[in-house]
Design a protein around this motif. Sequence first.
Motif, PDB file in Angstrom:
ATOM      1  N   ILE A   1      21.223   9.860  32.166  1.00 42.38           N
ATOM      2  CA  ILE A   1      21.935  10.767  31.264  1.00 42.38           C
ATOM      3  C   ILE A   1      22.380  10.021  30.008  1.00 42.38           C
ATOM      4  O   ILE A   1      22.189  10.495  28.883  1.00 42.38           O
ATOM      5  N   ILE A   2      22.971   8.852  30.190  1.00 41.69           N
ATOM      6  CA  ILE A   2      23.395   8.032  29.043  1.00 41.69           C
ATOM      7  C   ILE A   2      22.191   7.653  28.188  1.00 41.69           C
ATOM      8  O   ILE A   2      22.228   7.728  26.957  1.00 41.69           O
ATOM      9  N   PHE A   3      21.114   7.262  28.849  1.00 49.00           N
ATOM     10  CA  PHE A   3      19.891   6.856  28.146  1.00 49.00           C
ATOM     11  C   PHE A   3      19.336   7.998  27.295  1.00 49.00           C
ATOM     12  O   PHE A   3      18.984   7.799  26.123  1.00 49.00           O
ATOM     13  N   LEU A   4      19.298   9.199  27.839  1.00 49.12           N
ATOM     14  CA  LEU A   4      18.716  10.329  27.119  1.00 49.12           C
ATOM     15  C   LEU A   4      19.583  10.748  25.928  1.00 49.12           C
ATOM     16  O   LEU A   4      19.051  11.145  24.882  1.00 49.12           O
ATOM     17  N   ILE A   5      20.893  10.674  26.076  1.00 47.73           N
ATOM     18  CA  ILE A   5      21.758  11.007  24.939  1.00 47.73           C
ATOM     19  C   ILE A   5      21.510  10.034  23.790  1.00 47.73           C
ATOM     20  O   ILE A   5      21.423  10.443  22.619  1.00 47.73           O
ATOM     21  N   LYS A   6      21.371   8.769  24.106  1.00 48.97           N
ATOM     22  CA  LYS A   6      21.103   7.782  23.050  1.00 48.97           C
ATOM     23  C   LYS A   6      19.717   7.980  22.434  1.00 48.97           C
ATOM     24  O   LYS A   6      19.516   7.706  21.246  1.00 48.97           O
ATOM     25  N   GLU A   7      18.787   8.471  23.234  1.00 52.03           N
ATOM     26  CA  GLU A   7      17.434   8.695  22.718  1.00 52.03           C
ATOM     27  C   GLU A   7      17.378   9.823  21.686  1.00 52.03           C
ATOM     28  O   GLU A   7      16.412   9.916  20.930  1.00 52.03           O
ATOM     29  N   THR A   8      18.400  10.684  21.637  1.00 50.68           N
ATOM     30  CA  THR A   8      18.388  11.757  20.631  1.00 50.68           C
ATOM     31  C   THR A   8      18.419  11.199  19.209  1.00 50.68           C
ATOM     32  O   THR A   8      18.089  11.913  18.265  1.00 50.68           O
ATOM     33  N   SER A   9      18.814   9.948  19.054  1.00 45.86           N
ATOM     34  CA  SER A   9      18.810   9.336  17.718  1.00 45.86           C
ATOM     35  C   SER A   9      17.397   9.235  17.152  1.00 45.86           C
ATOM     36  O   SER A   9      17.218   9.144  15.934  1.00 45.86           O
ATOM     37  N   ILE A  10      16.392   9.276  18.038  1.00 44.12           N
ATOM     38  CA  ILE A  10      14.992   9.212  17.591  1.00 44.12           C
ATOM     39  C   ILE A  10      14.587  10.516  16.909  1.00 44.12           C
ATOM     40  O   ILE A  10      13.616  10.560  16.149  1.00 44.12           O
ATOM     41  N   PHE A  11      15.334  11.594  17.149  1.00 40.94           N
ATOM     42  CA  PHE A  11      14.978  12.888  16.575  1.00 40.94           C
ATOM     43  C   PHE A  11      14.967  12.868  15.050  1.00 40.94           C
ATOM     44  O   PHE A  11      14.412  13.776  14.419  1.00 40.94           O
ATOM     45  N   THR A  12      15.570  11.857  14.471  1.00 36.05           N
ATOM     46  CA  THR A  12      15.607  11.782  13.006  1.00 36.05           C
ATOM     47  C   THR A  12      14.210  11.699  12.399  1.00 36.05           C
ATOM     48  O   THR A  12      14.013  12.091  11.249  1.00 36.05           O
ATOM     49  N   VAL A  13      13.217  11.227  13.168  1.00 35.84           N
ATOM     50  CA  VAL A  13      11.863  11.078  12.639  1.00 35.84           C
ATOM     51  C   VAL A  13      11.182  12.421  12.397  1.00 35.84           C
ATOM     52  O   VAL A  13      10.186  12.484  11.666  1.00 35.84           O
ATOM     53  N   ILE A  14      11.698  13.489  13.032  1.00 38.17           N
ATOM     54  CA  ILE A  14      11.135  14.824  12.760  1.00 38.17           C
ATOM     55  C   ILE A  14      12.179  15.713  12.072  1.00 38.17           C
ATOM     56  O   ILE A  14      12.134  16.929  12.175  1.00 38.17           O
ATOM     57  N   ALA A  15      13.114  15.054  11.413  1.00 35.62           N
ATOM     58  CA  ALA A  15      14.075  15.726  10.518  1.00 35.62           C
ATOM     59  C   ALA A  15      15.013  16.701  11.212  1.00 35.62           C
ATOM     60  O   ALA A  15      15.433  17.689  10.622  1.00 35.62           O
ATOM     61  N   ILE A  16      15.354  16.425  12.459  1.00 38.41           N
ATOM     62  CA  ILE A  16      16.395  17.222  13.115  1.00 38.41           C
ATOM     63  C   ILE A  16      17.745  16.689  12.637  1.00 38.41           C
ATOM     64  O   ILE A  16      18.011  15.490  12.761  1.00 38.41           O
ATOM     65  N   PRO A  17      18.610  17.531  12.114  1.00 34.42           N
ATOM     66  CA  PRO A  17      19.874  17.050  11.531  1.00 34.42           C
ATOM     67  C   PRO A  17      20.944  16.706  12.564  1.00 34.42           C
ATOM     68  O   PRO A  17      22.068  17.215  12.516  1.00 34.42           O
ATOM     69  N   GLU A  18      20.594  15.835  13.521  1.00 38.14           N
ATOM     70  CA  GLU A  18      21.597  15.377  14.483  1.00 38.14           C
ATOM     71  C   GLU A  18      22.410  14.239  13.856  1.00 38.14           C
ATOM     72  O   GLU A  18      22.332  14.017  12.649  1.00 38.14           O
ATOM     73  N   LEU A  19      23.178  13.525  14.636  1.00 40.79           N
ATOM     74  CA  LEU A  19      24.114  12.546  14.093  1.00 40.79           C
ATOM     75  C   LEU A  19      23.443  11.450  13.264  1.00 40.79           C
ATOM     76  O   LEU A  19      23.868  11.165  12.143  1.00 40.79           O
ATOM     77  N   THR A  20      22.402  10.837  13.810  1.00 42.95           N
ATOM     78  CA  THR A  20      21.755   9.732  13.104  1.00 42.95           C
ATOM     79  C   THR A  20      21.113  10.198  11.806  1.00 42.95           C
ATOM     80  O   THR A  20      21.230   9.542  10.761  1.00 42.95           O
ATOM     81  N   ASN A  21      20.447  11.335  11.856  1.00 43.69           N
ATOM     82  CA  ASN A  21      19.812  11.870  10.648  1.00 43.69           C
ATOM     83  C   ASN A  21      20.853  12.234   9.597  1.00 43.69           C
ATOM     84  O   ASN A  21      20.648  12.022   8.393  1.00 43.69           O
ATOM     85  N   THR A  22      21.987  12.762  10.041  1.00 47.00           N
ATOM     86  CA  THR A  22      23.077  13.087   9.112  1.00 47.00           C
ATOM     87  C   THR A  22      23.570  11.835   8.405  1.00 47.00           C
ATOM     88  O   THR A  22      23.762  11.833   7.181  1.00 47.00           O
TER      89      THR A  22
END
Length: 219
Positions: A151-172
Amino acid sequence: MSWPIIQQSLPMFAKGFELTLWLSFIGILGSIIVGIVVSMVRLFKIPVLHQLASIYVEVSRNTPLLIQLFFLYYAFPVIGIKLGAELSGIIGLIFLGGSYMAEGFSGGFNGVPKSQVESGKAIGLSRFQLARFVIFPQGFSKSVPALAANIIFLIKETSIFTVIAIPELTNTALDLIGMYYRSNEYLFVLVVAYAIILIPLSVILTYLEKRVRYGTFGN
């Protein structure tokens, strides 16, 4: 470090925070479901499905989420399948997380004493009944440490979503840095935002692990 700049950025980070939580929740829930199904298929060695499940686990665990997202978001449209950025992110997270969850659940399910499984078979329990009444209740509790880590691992992996322009925390954070060149402030908020998500969750999951470890789970 400018606090007024941090304060001005909070509304944007709040939206990214909310989206990160939402994508994580859907991705983790889907991963758990996929993991349970795959682990059961492998445990009972269901013909054909067992081999397909093993191939899925190997492919998923041995390819980076970055490549999986590129494939979903950029390669699928070539064959006429167009997926939105958020849908691609969720599918990618479930595809990756499902294999890790499957390995974790497999370890727990295989830890159920064979004598109990054989006893269930002896009294005429079907595979479904064995899974529901014997294997799953005990195996799931044994899988909690692996489940928590995933669960912890997958939450941290959401930071990769920035490569497809999803406006999550890292992309913001990256967008704000690109516009205003204030790296310290925006990276600070990014770290705090992930800490707000991960530290309480880690404490809760650690407590749950201890409850399982000392045999008091569910009391």
